[in-house]
Enzyme design. Structure first.
Site, PDB file in Angstrom:
ATOM      1  N   ASP A   1       0.845  -1.196   0.000  1.00 54.11           N
ATOM      2  CA  ASP A   1       0.000   0.000   0.000  1.00 54.11           C
ATOM      3  C   ASP A   1       0.880   1.246   0.000  1.00 54.11           C
ATOM      4  OD1 ASP A   1      -2.342   1.794   0.583  1.00 54.11           O
ATOM      5  OD2 ASP A   1      -3.317  -0.112   0.987  1.00 54.11           O
TER       6      ASP A   1
ATOM      7  N   SER B   1     -11.021  -1.021  -1.661  1.00 57.06           N
ATOM      8  CA  SER B   1      -9.769  -0.974  -0.904  1.00 57.06           C
ATOM      9  C   SER B   1     -10.005  -1.194   0.578  1.00 57.06           C
ATOM     10  CB  SER B   1      -9.068   0.373  -1.125  1.00 57.06           C
ATOM     11  OG  SER B   1      -9.884   1.433  -0.682  1.00 57.06           O
TER      12      SER B   1
ATOM     13  N   HIS C   1      -4.050   6.206   3.251  1.00 64.27           N
ATOM     14  CA  HIS C   1      -4.711   5.029   2.694  1.00 64.27           C
ATOM     15  C   HIS C   1      -4.164   3.761   3.310  1.00 64.27           C
ATOM     16  CE1 HIS C   1      -5.655   1.978  -0.454  1.00 64.27           C
ATOM     17  NE2 HIS C   1      -6.754   2.699  -0.595  1.00 64.27           N
TER      18      HIS C   1
END
Length: 722
Positions: free
Chosen positions: A144, A506, A182
């Site tokens: 990620d 996600s 994220h």
């Protein structure tokens, strides 16, 4: 681990203290209520701390402020201001202060938590969590954007020792702070600690927790921007394999391409050979035939909703009350305000860009009539432009991300409610909003789950005969850790939060990665294919209304092309009864059946020698997709061979239950599978026949094996005409 760094919060535990003190405040005499007061930071005397300034402000309205400890909390980062227990007369006095910006009564509502563990049925006392020791001994590797290791979700306190097989090392330096949110979100969803007092912007407190809270976590950073390079992803997967992870989670994807050009497919097949479960996002295109990461050795995840929604309410001057959707992050209360609606002007009525006049709307709640879902973002932009006090927008569907980071109190009402509001505004000479409340949490939302409108659907663009996504999992408004950097601006102030909401496949992907870690901890000898099989065959397709799962995109029943085998059910997956297992050779045979040449095979297999025992693309998969040609004389029957392994009772008998449809006929050669020992295997053949007059649309059926203990091993069946 989790992440081997010391924990350093930016603020004390404001959220848990706030909850406790709010409960204490409720026990006080009725004249005291809890308020949140926003202050102008520029007015703070330089010689005072924030807390002393706030106490001084309270002294101006109450001589007993210290004695009664009216100050609940002094905010420094989540906002500029404080919370306090005040009488109405004291509120009026504070409003006279030059430093006063805004004040509103605290809204309690229900506790805000991740909620998805509870929605998935994960409980401390029974089921998969205790059976797997919460994932202890597992290592989850996420590919990620990086991570903020100081988050409470990654505190090492109480964690078991790092498994000796771990060969990696921790790099605690992360200079690209703007792009680690994220990764922080996904990592804490897969396996973050139980953190009490987690909240978005401090307006309500609750519990944040990952799926496998005692698993160790490793973040492999592959991006400093919003883009991801293939070479970086492949290198990260390579390192994760070398380090000894058990689960690999990738909430990213590239454009669909043949497997020999797909770096995630290539890397994940190598991981599969090492026994690593690879879980990937299906994509956020929300369209037919748009799934990403569809290689059959990957567990591909779509997104669903949960039975929690974030709402606001409006009470009109005629007493009617309506509930709508809002993610505005402050618990404001708006009362006795005029209502504006541009009657007679189609542009103003729907709040088109550059249509509204600030002089007409100032100090009013603006009503934006329905103008289609594609215009909502423009309506919000227009409301920002004029600096609206608050607004109501009418829409049944909300495009992905439109309500993220709202900085105005905006409430979205469904069309059914919007019509009533419209009629009120038309007939009332001086329409008024008696009250609007924000930051409310509603549990038990129906229907749930739904397939999220952004979740990519099949057929699988690269291999239509392999159903993708495999499953769906919670992926809408997921609360998880984020770096405590400035996030959104409200008026003149920038808000900071350590936990925030996010949506997308996600977010559904780390849910499944965490559950896969739990299953692997509970059944260490299961292969990645067995774990995926358990997730698929125990998934459900009925929502909390008792009807088939729906798709938000088209407000109708969803299909296996949208949700695969269904929504994951972790506690069922730990005891699936039967599994459809596969090994690396099965996938090699699958690739041979695709007709790849030697160069292409070397690229995907990363070896120079292999053996094609069979050239076939019919894998031992837990789902069935029959692809038929549209030509008149083409075959109308497809046969599928399957082998199942008994992982239930030694003495097990499974009966077949078949679901046909108007144009589809399913036949199983054996109606009964009898097992005398655990891990015994049985073979069977399924025939799928399509009617010669069938329309070109996909057709669906199912096969279920049910044993004497009512274990249900369910497989979707899809017929495609190409």
């Amino acid at each position: 681990m989790h992440i081997s760094m010391s924990f350093n919060r930016y603020t004390p535990s404001v959220l848990s203290w706030l909850l406790l003190l709010l409960l204490v405040a409720n026990a006080e005499p009725q004249e005291y209520k809890t308020y949140i007061i926003h202050m102008d930071h520029s007015q703070k005397p330089s010689f005072l701390t924030h807390e002393s300034w706030h106490r001084s402000t309270l002294h101006t309205v109450s001589k007993t402020a210290d004695k009664q400890d009216q100050l609940l909390y002094s905010y420094k980062n989540v906002m500029h201001g404080f919370s306090a227990r005040l009488k109405p007369s004291q509120v009026s006095e504070i409003k006279k202060s030059a430093a006063h910006v805004a004040i509103h009564e605290e809204s309690l509502g229900k506790l805000l938590t991740t909620h998805s563990p509870k929605f998935l049925g994960l409980r401390r006392s029974s089921g998969l969590w205790p059976a797997s020791s919460y994932g202890e001994g597992m290592i989850i590797g996420l590919i990620d954007s990086g991570v903020w290791p100081e988050s409470a979700s990654f505190n090492d306190q109480g964690m078991p020792p790092i498994p000796q097989r771990w060969k990696g090392k921790c790099d605690n330096n992360d200079s690209a702070r703007d792009h680690i949110g994220h990764g922080t979100h996904t990592l804490s969803t897969a396996g973050g600690n139980h953190v009490a007092g987690a909240s978005q912007f401090g307006y309500a407190s609750g519990l944040a927790r990952g799926m496998a809270p005692r698993a160790h976590l490793a973040m492999y950073k592959v991006s400093n921007t919003d883009e991801v390079a293939e070479s970086d992803v492949l290198a990260a997967m390579d390192q994760a394999i070398a380090d000894g992870v058990d689960i690999m989670s990738l909430s990213l994807g590239f454009e669909q391409s043949p497997y020999f050009r797909d770096v995630i497919a290539i890397g994940s097949l190598s991981a599969y050979e090492k026994g690593i479960v690879v879980v990937c996002s299906a994509g956020n295109d929300g369209a037919y035939n748009s799934t990403l990461n569809g290689a059959p050795w990957i567990t591909t995840v779509g997104a669903g909703t949960i039975d929690r929604s974030f709402i606001g309410t409006v009470t009109l001057g005629n007493g009617l009350i309506f509930e709508g959707r809002s993610t505005f992050p402050e618990s404001v209360l708006i009362t006795n305000v005029s209502f504006y609606h541009g009657i007679g002007d189609p542009m103003k009525k729907t709040c088109q860009l550059e249509s509204l006049n600030k002089n007409e709307t100032i100090g009013k709640v603006v009503f934006c009539d329905y103008a289609g879902i594609t215009i909502i973002a423009k309506q919000i932009s227009e409301l920002y432009r004029i600096g609206a006090l608050a607004a109501i927008i009418v829409a049944d569907k909300i495009p992905f991300g439109t309500l993220d980071d709202l900085t105005l109190p905006i409430l979205v009402l469904p069309l059914s409610s919007g019509g009533s509001v419209r009629e009120y505004v038309k007939v009332e000479p001086k329409p008024e909003v008696m009250s609007m409340r924000f930051v409310l949490t509603s549990l038990g939302t129906k229907p749930a789950p739904e397939v999220a409108y952004f979740s990519s659907s099949g057929p699988n663009p690269i291999s239509p005969g392999i159903l993708k996504p495999d499953v769906i999992a919670p992926g809408v408004d997921v609360l998880a850790a984020v770096p405590p950097f400035p996030k959104i601006r409200i008026g003149d102030y920038t808000s900071v939060t350590e936990y925030a909401l996010s949506s997308g496949t996600s977010m559904s992907t780390p849910h499944v990665a965490g559950v896969a870690a739990l299953l692997k901890a509970a059944s260490p000898n299961w292969s990645p294919a067995a774990i995926r099989s358990a997730l698929m065959t125990t998934a459900y397709t009925i929502n909390n209304n008792g009807t088939t799962l729906t798709n938000q995109l088209y407000d109708g029943p969803a299909t296996p092309l949208d949700y695969g085998a269904g929504h994951i059910n972790p506690n069922k997956a730990v005891d699936p009864g039967l599994i459809y297992d596969m090994d690396t050779q099965d996938y090699i045979d699958f690739l041979c059946g695709l007709g790849y040449n030697d160069t292409e095979m070397r690229a995907v297999l990363r070896r120079n020698q292999w053996n094609c025992t069979q050239n076939k693309t019919d894998l031992n998969y837990p789902s069935f997709v029959a692809v038929f040609k549209e030509e008149p004389n083409s075959p109308r029957v497809k046969n599928f061979s399957r082998v199942v392994t008994n992982v239930g009772d030694d003495q097990s008998v499974f009966q077949a239950v078949i679901g046909n449809s108007t144009w589809l006929r399913v036949i199983v050669e054996l109606n009964t599978l009898t097992f005398t020992t655990k891990y015994q295997t049985q073979s069977f053949v399924v025939s799928v026949e399509i009617d010669g007059n069938a329309p070109p649309e996909p057709t669906y059926g199912y096969l279920k094996w049910i044993d004497q203990r009512n274990r249900i091993v369910s497989s979707p069946i899809v017929a495609l005409i190409s």
